[in-house]
Motif scaffolding. Structure first.
Motif, PDB file in Angstrom:
ATOM      1  N   ASP A 156       0.730  -0.992  -0.022  1.00 20.72           N
ATOM      2  CA  ASP A 156       0.105   0.050   0.022  1.00 20.72           C
ATOM      3  C   ASP A 156       0.787   1.324  -0.068  1.00 20.72           C
ATOM      4  OD1 ASP A 156       0.824   0.006   2.562  1.00 20.72           O
ATOM      5  OD2 ASP A 156      -0.821  -0.468   3.483  1.00 20.72           O
ATOM      6  N   ALA A 205     -16.897  -6.140   6.024  1.00 20.38           N
ATOM      7  CA  ALA A 205     -16.104  -5.828   5.010  1.00 20.38           C
ATOM      8  C   ALA A 205     -15.534  -4.631   5.090  1.00 20.38           C
ATOM      9  CB  ALA A 205     -17.042  -5.908   3.704  1.00 20.38           C
ATOM     10  N   GLY A 206     -16.218  -3.691   5.944  1.00 21.88           N
ATOM     11  CA  GLY A 206     -15.556  -2.268   6.065  1.00 21.88           C
ATOM     12  C   GLY A 206     -16.502  -1.079   5.770  1.00 21.88           C
ATOM     13  N   SER A 254      -8.319   4.132   2.252  1.00 21.85           N
ATOM     14  CA  SER A 254      -7.341   3.018   1.918  1.00 21.85           C
ATOM     15  C   SER A 254      -7.896   2.222   0.619  1.00 21.85           C
ATOM     16  CB  SER A 254      -7.451   2.008   2.969  1.00 21.85           C
ATOM     17  OG  SER A 254      -8.672   1.625   3.319  1.00 21.85           O
ATOM     18  N   ARG A 287      -9.036  -0.849   0.563  1.00 23.04           N
ATOM     19  CA  ARG A 287     -10.389  -1.652   0.871  1.00 23.04           C
ATOM     20  C   ARG A 287     -11.456  -0.727   0.698  1.00 23.04           C
ATOM     21  NH1 ARG A 287     -12.017  -5.850   3.755  1.00 23.04           N
ATOM     22  NH2 ARG A 287     -10.543  -6.830   2.524  1.00 23.04           N
ATOM     23  N   GLN A 288     -11.232   0.537   1.290  1.00 22.01           N
ATOM     24  CA  GLN A 288     -12.316   1.861   1.326  1.00 22.01           C
ATOM     25  C   GLN A 288     -12.550   1.939  -0.150  1.00 22.01           C
ATOM     26  OE1 GLN A 288     -10.446   4.545   3.911  1.00 22.01           O
ATOM     27  NE2 GLN A 288     -11.233   3.561   5.812  1.00 22.01           N
ATOM     28  N   VAL A 317     -13.392  -7.330  -4.497  1.00 22.19           N
ATOM     29  CA  VAL A 317     -12.758  -6.258  -3.766  1.00 22.19           C
ATOM     30  C   VAL A 317     -12.063  -7.164  -2.417  1.00 22.19           C
ATOM     31  CG1 VAL A 317     -13.072  -4.493  -1.992  1.00 22.19           C
ATOM     32  CG2 VAL A 317     -14.284  -4.565  -4.258  1.00 22.19           C
ATOM     33  N   LEU A 318     -12.798  -8.019  -1.751  1.00 26.18           N
ATOM     34  CA  LEU A 318     -12.219  -8.591  -0.597  1.00 26.18           C
ATOM     35  C   LEU A 318     -11.085  -9.691  -1.055  1.00 26.18           C
ATOM     36  CD1 LEU A 318     -15.405  -9.880   1.244  1.00 26.18           C
ATOM     37  CD2 LEU A 318     -14.017  -7.706   1.993  1.00 26.18           C
ATOM     38  N   THR A 368      -8.020  -6.795  -1.826  1.00 23.19           N
ATOM     39  CA  THR A 368      -7.489  -5.826  -0.923  1.00 23.19           C
ATOM     40  C   THR A 368      -7.196  -6.533   0.438  1.00 23.19           C
ATOM     41  OG1 THR A 368      -9.664  -4.971  -0.340  1.00 23.19           O
ATOM     42  CG2 THR A 368      -8.570  -4.218  -2.046  1.00 23.19           C
ATOM     43  N   ASN A 369      -6.505  -5.877   1.253  1.00 26.09           N
ATOM     44  CA  ASN A 369      -6.654  -6.528   2.761  1.00 26.09           C
ATOM     45  C   ASN A 369      -6.874  -5.466   3.586  1.00 26.09           C
ATOM     46  OD1 ASN A 369      -5.512  -9.194   2.147  1.00 26.09           O
ATOM     47  ND2 ASN A 369      -3.393  -8.139   1.921  1.00 26.09           N
ATOM     48  N   GLU A 370      -7.440  -5.754   4.871  1.00 29.38           N
ATOM     49  CA  GLU A 370      -7.812  -4.447   5.793  1.00 29.38           C
ATOM     50  C   GLU A 370      -7.448  -5.020   7.349  1.00 29.38           C
ATOM     51  OE1 GLU A 370      -9.788  -0.783   6.216  1.00 29.38           O
ATOM     52  OE2 GLU A 370      -8.761  -2.028   4.744  1.00 29.38           O
TER      53      GLU A 370
END
Length: 577
Positions: free
Chosen positions: A434, A485-486, A552, A554-555, A571-572, A575-577
């Motif tokens: 990132d 998921a965010g 980010s 993820r966002q 998306v999951l 990306t990592n969160e």
């Protein structure tokens, strides 16, 4: 009246099979002599003349040979052509001596043969394969049918796969280099079925929007896979026997050494799709256990000319990027894993800045897309043209903008940063997860924090997610999963629904068509500069960027889900969160 015996002085010597049949009383001396004379006059093997005469049937002859010479007898109908061992016996030897390898274990090889007295064939096979040969008797007609099938199976399979594909054009097709002209594979590269088959694979890849073609040899099969929208799928499984010819054809087009099969090679070729469109292909070969794996990457120059709006930046992200690249000096870094679209993003920025009054130079390994008006240099470590040497040369050529393909070491990083500090705009890439971790990666390389803080003006991290096809449909996802998921609680107000893939003819049933970028655009603000100067870590930088409203990865991906551009699973997954 006594039977007339053949005159030994005028008769040709009887072959072993004729003598064996005569000794067993299956042929008279007169018959044997007459068949041998006819065999010689017709210039064909004795066994063909014998069976054509009707004196004995192929199955009876096989039974006789098995019993007389104490070799096992087998029915070839029990064997599948696809399961027979490939390339053990030289094809020419196999056809001329009429032998087929049935199996091989260790140093022992079972060989199908209809005439066990043909010791010359057995000796040649033993010498060529360095194996202990174990003959297996088979009916002669079955053996001929199998040999005919083996001889035409590769070409027929190719023709079935390639159909009536028209020959396509390559911009600079040339013969193999002079020093490789004697290579035995050189005569195979113009094989018509191979040419048609490769042409069809390339056109299929272009039509499907593939980014890469993988030609992969294995012990018992050969497969070709395409990477479409980031996913590898098998497209064809041609005969194993064509692998060497196909690689030779690709090497000739890519101007590689077709005689060198022990080390990796890199090259490129240009495919003329239409009078107005050409596509560059980057070719890489790699020796594996069962042949050379070849990967061809499609480099479509039109991607860099589609404009920044087509890449999928959010309006606020696009504005941040445009403000940064139009600065008079500084460094902009693009990060992400291989295949995340970094090159296209960089070329898109260069294309925006490519004006008659701007001097742009790039150092790449290799240059993937040709940009008219940009001075592009291919790095060549073997020749001594490294990234640092190219950068030093650029600085003596009055540059306005410099692009470095990748910052790999401290020397490259130092020179690039000094260029950014002395009035040049510098673009480059790094392999990090990132944007915040990019700064700590530079510090870990040994770049001084004060140099990073004073030169880097913006970092963009990116991923590519598959774009939902127009056949998409709303899907029910639980509130708990969306929150996990965010998504924020206030975003789940019921005014929108996530979409999922369905599948139609347009997307070949996969539910996805094309890809969309997911970005994290992080400008280097005074607060982030202070963290860098204090030797802060990526977590501190990430916390500060979040306070400043920087989304980010993820966002940013969740925004794409909310807008119906991609699915939550995509998306999951990227990306990592």
């Amino acid at each position: 009246m006594a039977a007339v015996q053949p005159n030994p002085a005028s008769s040709p010597p009887l072959p072993g099979l004729a003598r064996a049949l005569m000794q067993a009383g299956r042929l008279t001396p007169v018959q044997a002599d007459a068949l041998q004379k006819k065999s010689q006059s017709d210039k064909q093997p004795f066994i063909d003349t014998l069976l054509a005469s009707g004196s004995i049937s192929p199955r009876d002859l096989a039974g006789f040979c098995s019993e007389t010479f104490a070799y096992p007898m087998m029915d070839l109908a029990a064997f599948s052509i696809e399961l027979l061992p490939q390339k053990i016996i030289d094809p020419k030897l196999m056809m001329t001596q009429r032998v087929v390898a049935l199996s091989k274990r260790g140093n022992k090889m079972a060989v199908a043969i209809s005439d066990p007295t043909n010791t010359q064939a057995l000796d040649q096979i033993k010498f060529q394969t360095e194996s202990s040969v174990e003959p297996v008797i088979v009916p002669h007609d079955s053996l001929l049918h199998l040999l005919a099938a083996l001889g035409r199976s590769a070409e027929q399979s190719l023709n079935e796969i390639s159909g009536e594909q028209e020959d396509i054009q390559f911009a600079e097709e040339q013969e193999a280099p002079a020093e490789t002209a004697a290579d035995p594979g050189a005569s195979d590269v113009e094989d018509a079925p191979i040419v048609r088959f490769l042409n069809k694979m390339l056109m299929d890849a272009v039509n499907l929007g593939a980014s890469d073609l993988h030609f992969e040899p294995f012990e018992k099969f050969y497969r070709i896979r395409f990477r479409v929208d980031g996913v590898l799928t098998e497209h064809a499984q041609p005969p194993v026997s064509i692998k060497d010819k196909l690689v030779s054809r690709i090497k000739v087009l890519a101007k590689l050494d077709i005689s060198e099969k022990r080390v990796p090679q890199d090259g490129r070729m240009r495919l003329i799709v239409s009078p107005t469109k050409t596509i560059d292909l980057r070719v890489s070969t790699l020796p594996t256990l069962f042949g050379e794996k070849t990967v061809m990457r499609i480099l479509d120059a039109t991607q860099a000319q589609m404009g920044i709006d087509s890449l999928g930046y959010d309006p606020d992200q696009k504005q941040l990027l445009m403000d940064a690249i139009h600065r008079p000096y500084g460094m902009v870094l693009v990060t992400g894993p291989t295949g995340s679209g970094k090159t296209v993003s960089l070329y898109t920025c260069l294309n925006i800045l490519n004006k008659p009054g701007i001097n742009i130079s790039t150092a790449e390994d290799p240059a993937e897309i040709n940009l008219p008006g940009v001075n592009q240099v291919n790095v060549n470590d073997k020749a001594g043209l490294t990234f640092p040497i190219a950068l030093k040369a650029f600085l003596r050529q009055d540059p306005d903008i410099i692009m470095v393909g990748e910052i790999r070491d401290l020397e490259t990083g130092d020179i690039a940063i000094k260029a950014a500090q002395t009035g040049h705009m510098v673009f480059s890439t790094l392999h990090t997860n990132d944007a915040p971790s990019t700064l700590t990666r530079l510090m870990n390389m040994g770049v001084a924090p004060f140099n990073i803080a004073s030169s880097v003006i913006l970092i963009t991290a990116q991923r590519l997610a598959r774009r939902l096809c127009t056949c998409k449909q709303p899907v029910d996802i639980s509130r708990e999963l969306l929150l996990k998921a965010g998504f924020k609680d206030e975003e789940l107000d019921g005014s929108w629904k996530p979409y999922g893939p369905v599948g139609c003819e347009r997307c070949n049933g996969g539910g996805y068509k094309g890809r969309v970028g997911i970005y994290q655009i992080m400008p280097i603000t005074p607060a982030i500069e202070a963290i860098i100067l204090a030797h802060g870590n990526s977590m501190q930088i990430a916390e500060q960027s979040e306070k400043e409203g920087i989304k980010s990865l993820r966002q940013s991906g969740l925004v794409k889900v909310k807008n119906g551009l991609t699915s939550l699973e995509e998306v999951l997954g990227c990306t990592n969160e």
